[in-house]
Design an enzyme around this catalytic site. Sequence first.
Site, PDB file in Angstrom:
ATOM      1  N   SER A 287       0.864  -1.188   0.000  1.00 21.24           N
ATOM      2  CA  SER A 287       0.000   0.000   0.000  1.00 21.24           C
ATOM      3  C   SER A 287       0.895   1.231   0.000  1.00 21.24           C
ATOM      4  O   SER A 287       2.101   1.132   0.196  1.00 21.24           O
ATOM      5  CB  SER A 287      -0.878   0.019   1.250  1.00 21.24           C
ATOM      6  N   ASP A 288       0.327   2.399  -0.216  1.00 20.66           N
ATOM      7  CA  ASP A 288       1.099   3.601   0.063  1.00 20.66           C
ATOM      8  C   ASP A 288       0.930   3.901   1.552  1.00 20.66           C
ATOM      9  O   ASP A 288       0.159   3.240   2.258  1.00 20.66           O
ATOM     10  CB  ASP A 288       0.686   4.768  -0.835  1.00 20.66           C
ATOM     11  N   TRP A 289       1.646   4.890   2.013  1.00 23.99           N
ATOM     12  CA  TRP A 289       1.707   5.209   3.441  1.00 23.99           C
ATOM     13  C   TRP A 289       0.291   5.424   3.998  1.00 23.99           C
ATOM     14  O   TRP A 289      -0.366   6.396   3.641  1.00 23.99           O
ATOM     15  CB  TRP A 289       2.550   6.468   3.631  1.00 23.99           C
ATOM     16  N   ALA A 290      -0.155   4.515   4.834  1.00 24.07           N
ATOM     17  CA  ALA A 290      -1.462   4.617   5.497  1.00 24.07           C
ATOM     18  C   ALA A 290      -2.643   4.629   4.534  1.00 24.07           C
ATOM     19  O   ALA A 290      -3.753   5.010   4.906  1.00 24.07           O
ATOM     20  CB  ALA A 290      -1.523   5.865   6.391  1.00 24.07           C
ATOM     21  N   SER A 291      -2.418   4.196   3.290  1.00 28.18           N
ATOM     22  CA  SER A 291      -3.506   4.340   2.310  1.00 28.18           C
ATOM     23  C   SER A 291      -4.645   3.346   2.529  1.00 28.18           C
ATOM     24  O   SER A 291      -5.741   3.549   2.015  1.00 28.18           O
ATOM     25  CB  SER A 291      -2.968   4.237   0.882  1.00 28.18           C
TER      26      SER A 291
END
Length: 764
Positions: A287-291
């Site tokens: 995932s992207d950061w906290a996505s």
Amino acid sequence: MRIPTAAAAFLLIFAGAWQFPEVSADSSLRDGDRIEARVAALVERMTVEEKIGQMSQVQAAVGHIPDELRAAVAAGRVGSILNEVDVEVVNELQRIAVEDSRLGIPLMMGRDVIHGFRTITPIPLGQAATFNPDLVRQGARMAALEAASTGVNWTFAPMIDISRDARWGRIAESFGEDPYLTGVLGAAMVRGFQGDDFSQTGNIAACAKHFAGYGASESGRDYNTTNIPENELRNVYLPPFKAAIDAGVATLMTSFSDLDGVPASGNRFLLKQVLRDEWQFDGFVVSDWASIEQMSIHGFTANDREAAFEAASAGLNMEMATSTYRENLPGLLESGRIDMEQIDAMVADILRVKIRLGLFEDPYTDPAEFPAIANEDHLATAEQLALQSLVLLENRGGALPLARDEIGSLAVIGPLADDPYEQLGTWIFDGDPSLSQTPLQAIREFLGDGVKVTHVRAMETSRSRTTDGFEEAVKAAKESDVVVAFLGEESILSGETHSRADIGLPGNQAELLAALRGAGKPVIAVFQAGRPLTLANILDNVDALLFAWHPGTMGGPAIADVLFGVESPSGKLPATFPLMVGQEPIYYNQKNTGRPATPEDFTHMDDLPARMPQSSWGFASFHLDAGFKPLYEFGYGLSYASFAYSDIEASPSEAALGETVTVKALIHNTGAVEAEEVVQLYVRDLVGNVTRPVRELKGFQRVRLKPGERREVAFTLGPDDLSFYGRDMKPVTEAGEFHAWIGGSSAAELRAVFTLTAAPDGSE
Ligand code: BGC
């Protein structure tokens, strides 16, 4: 191939090859079916907590290992750590994972190595201007070696989001607006990071990001909604990802954005249908950061539990930074909403990459095995990339190159002439500004003691609004033979989050140029920036304009070489420069519309009659103030030589569907100096079952020609090169007429025509 776990374990035992996967040192165990067997054997032994651990990536404490992290790694609750680059800490983390955890599974150590590690190469947009895949590959290889020497085994690059809007700050990290160029360079970067056999020392896993459509963020505002119809997605935004996968990219990262109402991190269409079913990708997706967590903020899920459910159901393998998987997958498994087979398949993807990386055989890093950081070769690669990225936009009256022998004094003006940090650009976590060679240093070195070089910074930053430094700058200009002004955007004005609604020169820089113009000396402007800028308002005040992007560690010598004609500039624009920001998004490969504009249709609003009758003017697609053309088109860039193109030919001019067509032309260096030119091939498919762009880049070649030298340049177009996704969302090559242009930019005029004919029986 994905083998069901039990069957694979059986295969392995049956073959008599059983050994504990974590202790195997036999690299043949990284081949094909054997990998699947190792993966399956491991998965079978894992507890739920260990499986979810592999799916969790956590942020490092940086420089030390807190007890909590130590315990989590030892318990197998962590699959990857990001942002640790202290090799001793990395080795200790790997030791804990390998020796203290039950199954001894090593860690993926991730880091954003975007354009260099300590030695910084130009921002990716600048690298794209080189149109030189081999050089881009070498830059990535060098970055991989430097990063791997600290224990990093995974970079979050290349970023291959098609970027058609210069307002978007992340255009700096991209290869620009063209799907073909982005695909070729993205694949080259993957090969550079991963090498031929990515288990070898110094080769690290790449990550193609952000899947998918992030570059279409509305109005160029970062993280904004995207609206991309599926046909456009398939023809424009997805091809670079397919190219990266064909090049063997190990991992992908999802985008922060949503696509047609479904955030990328929970998007089953993207992650399942396209990525796994159609493309058969067998690496893993992070995932992207906290996505994942942010899907609830998008309003797509009600809480973390649902977010984890959607992401896992889409097949998103690993969660970056947050802990929705860790906290919710056990419950989702217990309740039966997620089944174990699904989790096993996701974990298997991660383990497969770890095995391919050779991590099980060699999880530790010995910096002594690596070439020195910023060694001569690395600096030479960075310098070549910087050199070939420089785009000459204007050169009136041959103002450039400067003749060293004729210059007695030079005024070097501006906030970006001597700033070792700013020339590195965005995303340089590990970049070392002390390695930077600035333009001022390089100019002084090149000119030696005989020439007086006066440097006036004039503005604190590119954004400064005072005119305090102007007087001194103008004085220096008056007292010198030539002015070289280093302006643009400092690095903080592009990159993640740093979008701009006005992409003109920030602060008082336009005023500074006007003041310098007043000194009456030739003004050479060298602009560094993370994006195309609107420049129409300053052109009268410069004699020459060299666009340098953020050129990296070796920007100075590269710029000096071009200023003084040691090398001719040869970069070409990978993104359109608009005349006015209101034209954004603007790109060369647009559709024709039913009412395309021609110069005859267009009247500027200032020239319209005073009292217009209640009617339209021109009936064509233009802006009353900006017209219908950009300031500088995609592919544009001047040289100190001049190149004439002639004798274009497509052969055969009539080919059956499925056959290959060769398009060739003659290029002639009609100038007085040896120089490189990027020869470009564009094609238009005149009629399609969905409308086709007015031009599409289909090939390019860098050629070096001596004065007077002529060379034939040929491109072959196979059926795949002429295919597109049609109305049914499947690739098709259609019979009909095609136009092909060869030249030095997307405005090339030398054209050939060819036709593809359907098979005699009408079948395609
Ligand atoms: C960016 C990614 C990056 C990640 C890790 C995110 O904010 O969007 O491109 O790889 O951070 O640093």
